[in-house]
Design an enzyme around this catalytic site. Structure first.
Site, PDB file in Angstrom:
ATOM      1  N   SER A  37     -13.600  -3.739   0.068  1.00 14.46           N
ATOM      2  CA  SER A  37     -14.363  -3.090  -1.016  1.00 14.46           C
ATOM      3  C   SER A  37     -15.876  -3.217  -0.817  1.00 14.46           C
ATOM      4  O   SER A  37     -16.613  -3.513  -1.771  1.00 14.46           O
ATOM      5  CB  SER A  37     -13.959  -3.646  -2.388  1.00 14.46           C
ATOM      6  OG  SER A  37     -12.682  -3.189  -2.755  1.00 14.46           O
TER       7      SER A  37
ATOM      8  N   TYR B  42       0.822  -1.213   0.000  1.00 20.29           N
ATOM      9  CA  TYR B  42       0.000   0.000   0.000  1.00 20.29           C
ATOM     10  C   TYR B  42       0.852   1.257   0.000  1.00 20.29           C
ATOM     11  O   TYR B  42       1.945   1.260   0.573  1.00 20.29           O
ATOM     12  CB  TYR B  42      -0.914   0.032   1.230  1.00 20.29           C
ATOM     13  CG  TYR B  42      -2.052  -0.944   1.211  1.00 20.29           C
ATOM     14  CD1 TYR B  42      -2.349  -1.702   0.089  1.00 20.29           C
ATOM     15  CD2 TYR B  42      -2.855  -1.123   2.334  1.00 20.29           C
ATOM     16  CE1 TYR B  42      -3.412  -2.608   0.098  1.00 20.29           C
ATOM     17  CE2 TYR B  42      -3.909  -2.014   2.345  1.00 20.29           C
ATOM     18  CZ  TYR B  42      -4.172  -2.755   1.226  1.00 20.29           C
ATOM     19  OH  TYR B  42      -5.226  -3.642   1.236  1.00 20.29           O
TER      20      TYR B  42
ATOM     21  N   LEU C 264     -21.328   2.423  -4.766  1.00 21.21           N
ATOM     22  CA  LEU C 264     -22.536   2.157  -4.001  1.00 21.21           C
ATOM     23  C   LEU C 264     -22.948   3.346  -3.119  1.00 21.21           C
ATOM     24  O   LEU C 264     -23.995   3.303  -2.471  1.00 21.21           O
ATOM     25  CB  LEU C 264     -22.365   0.892  -3.162  1.00 21.21           C
ATOM     26  CG  LEU C 264     -22.287  -0.399  -3.978  1.00 21.21           C
ATOM     27  CD1 LEU C 264     -21.863  -1.579  -3.111  1.00 21.21           C
ATOM     28  CD2 LEU C 264     -23.629  -0.697  -4.654  1.00 21.21           C
TER      29      LEU C 264
ATOM     30  N   GLY D  49     -23.666   6.144  -4.520  1.00 22.99           N
ATOM     31  CA  GLY D  49     -24.582   6.870  -5.380  1.00 22.99           C
ATOM     32  C   GLY D  49     -24.010   8.144  -5.973  1.00 22.99           C
ATOM     33  O   GLY D  49     -24.643   8.785  -6.821  1.00 22.99           O
ATOM     34  N   LYS D  50     -22.796   8.513  -5.567  1.00 21.89           N
ATOM     35  CA  LYS D  50     -22.260   9.810  -5.996  1.00 21.89           C
ATOM     36  C   LYS D  50     -22.005   9.897  -7.499  1.00 21.89           C
ATOM     37  O   LYS D  50     -22.091  10.972  -8.094  1.00 21.89           O
ATOM     38  CB  LYS D  50     -20.972  10.123  -5.239  1.00 21.89           C
ATOM     39  CG  LYS D  50     -19.814   9.151  -5.495  1.00 21.89           C
ATOM     40  CD  LYS D  50     -18.621   9.475  -4.603  1.00 21.89           C
ATOM     41  CE  LYS D  50     -17.473   8.492  -4.804  1.00 21.89           C
ATOM     42  NZ  LYS D  50     -16.344   8.773  -3.889  1.00 21.89           N
TER      43      LYS D  50
ATOM     44  N   PHE E 152     -15.500   0.506  -4.625  1.00 16.43           N
ATOM     45  CA  PHE E 152     -14.792   1.706  -5.118  1.00 16.43           C
ATOM     46  C   PHE E 152     -15.679   2.945  -5.102  1.00 16.43           C
ATOM     47  O   PHE E 152     -15.502   3.858  -5.903  1.00 16.43           O
ATOM     48  CB  PHE E 152     -14.217   1.464  -6.503  1.00 16.43           C
ATOM     49  CG  PHE E 152     -12.752   1.137  -6.489  1.00 16.43           C
ATOM     50  CD1 PHE E 152     -11.879   1.753  -7.376  1.00 16.43           C
ATOM     51  CD2 PHE E 152     -12.231   0.220  -5.594  1.00 16.43           C
ATOM     52  CE1 PHE E 152     -10.521   1.453  -7.359  1.00 16.43           C
ATOM     53  CE2 PHE E 152     -10.890  -0.077  -5.562  1.00 16.43           C
ATOM     54  CZ  PHE E 152     -10.015   0.544  -6.467  1.00 16.43           C
ATOM     55  N   GLY E 153     -16.647   2.967  -4.214  1.00 12.01           N
ATOM     56  CA  GLY E 153     -17.476   4.145  -4.029  1.00 12.01           C
ATOM     57  C   GLY E 153     -18.735   4.203  -4.858  1.00 12.01           C
ATOM     58  O   GLY E 153     -19.576   5.086  -4.653  1.00 12.01           O
TER      59      GLY E 153
END
Length: 345
Positions: free
Chosen positions: A233, A53, A240, A242-243, A237-238
């Site tokens: 996850s 990482y 979900l 809704g953005k 990766f975001g």
């Protein structure tokens, strides 16, 4: 916060684990420290990192995430408040800048020692194998295809034997798997059982509303063998949150920055994610919190690994721990899943 125990131990951990893979690429050291402070204040006592990482893996940033954790531990003196997990990277072109040679004894010991130095600690509570050495279907590959020419010799015994030494030396407390399949998981458990070697206690795999493949063979393994899922996850990766459907995503969001993770931007994944967003809004819920609450309460999930690139996101995600989904919404979630199953495998 809610708590559970690491399987086969008396160690109490938070049901939400702080994921860290953005630190050093998308987040600065100061931002990482703020996130760790917030997590502790909110009752999280379980952090997860890895030697490769931040993601994506690059030579110039490799190990920076764990270094940031180490400086925070030195500054705060909070080591005794934490259960700390890390991982040795698996082999492949993606990580050849770290080392080659797979999970040899020398490589495992080297990975642990380097992480101990970065983290500024004497021991790591849970050390995981980041992905298998053998060729198998991971990271967006749906089905397994056998390679008759594969150059890999089974070394499950040797790997666990090396961890036995590290545990005896006090550098590692427990062993875990990651991105593993049912066959590999059972082989490690078999070697541990019949040769009195350290038993893997967790498996860290992707799990979310758009990727529920763990519910196949691995869910049964998890229940019958008491090896808990550390779900990563959970927000896919975001998507979900809704953005992406409301134009609220930023240029530095994970999906925009890292196009190689195409399984999360697949058209069917997006269709499913939009339906889940609409379902959350129908019930007056935050889409992000609905997605996280679903994962947290699955019976095979030991802890849900969440992460965020800013403090507001992190706070919203942590607060999902207070949400319990009712039977009606769970039925509607499963209806969407039956119509669009696992698009982000």
């Amino acid at each position: 916060m809610r708590y559970t125990k690491l399987p086969n131990t008396d160690i109490e951990i938070s049901k939400i684990c702080l994921g860290t893979m953005t630190w050093g690429k998308q987040n600065t050291e100061d931002e990482a420290h703020v996130q760790m402070d917030m997590a502790i204040d909110k009752g999280i006592n379980f952090f997860d990192t890895a030697e490769l990482y931040p993601v994506p893996a690059e030579a110039e940033t490799q190990g920076r995430t764990s270094t940031y954790i180490g400086t925070w531990l030195k500054k705060t003196g909070n080591r005794d408040k934490l259960i700390l997990a890390s991982k040795i990277t698996g082999p492949g072109d993606y990580t050849k800048h770290i080392r080659t040679g797979g999970f040899s004894k020398q490589n495992i010991i080297d990975a642990v020692n380097r992480e101990l130095k970065r983290l500024q600690t004497d021991y790591i509570d849970l050390f995981q194998l980041h992905w298998p050495e053998r060729e198998t279907n991971t990271f967006g590959t749906r089905d397994y295809t056998h390679d008759e020419n594969e150059h890999w010799n089974q070394n499950f015994y040797a790997v666990l034997e090396t961890f036995q030494e590290l545990i005896s030396d006090g550098k590692v407390r427990f062993v875990g798997l990651s991105n593993e399949k049912a066959w590999g998981t059972m082989r490690y458990l078999e070697e541990a059982k019949y040769n009195n070697l350290p038993r893997p206690i967790t498996i860290q795999n992707a799990y979310s509303l758009v990727n529920r493949t763990f519910e196949g063979d691995l869910a049964e393994v998890s229940h019958r063998e008491n090896i808990g899922l550390l779900a990563y996850s959970p927000m896919a990766f975001g998507i979900l949150s809704g953005k992406y459907f409301k134009g609220l995503d930023k240029p530095n969001s994970r999906l925009n920055l890292f196009k190689r993770f195409s399984r999360y931007s697949d058209p069917q994944t997006m269709v499913a994610a939009k339906r889940y967003m609409e379902l959350a809004e129908k019930y007056g819920l935050s889409p992000a919190q609905m997605a996280l609450a679903f994962v947290t309460d699955r019976p095979f999930v030991t802890s849900n690994i969440i992460g965020a690139t800013d403090s507001a996101q992190l706070e919203e995600n942590i607060e999902s721990i207070h949400l319990k989904l009712g039977e009606d919404i769970l039925k509607e979630i499963n209806k969407i899943h039956s119509e669009i199953p696992n698009p982000a495998t």
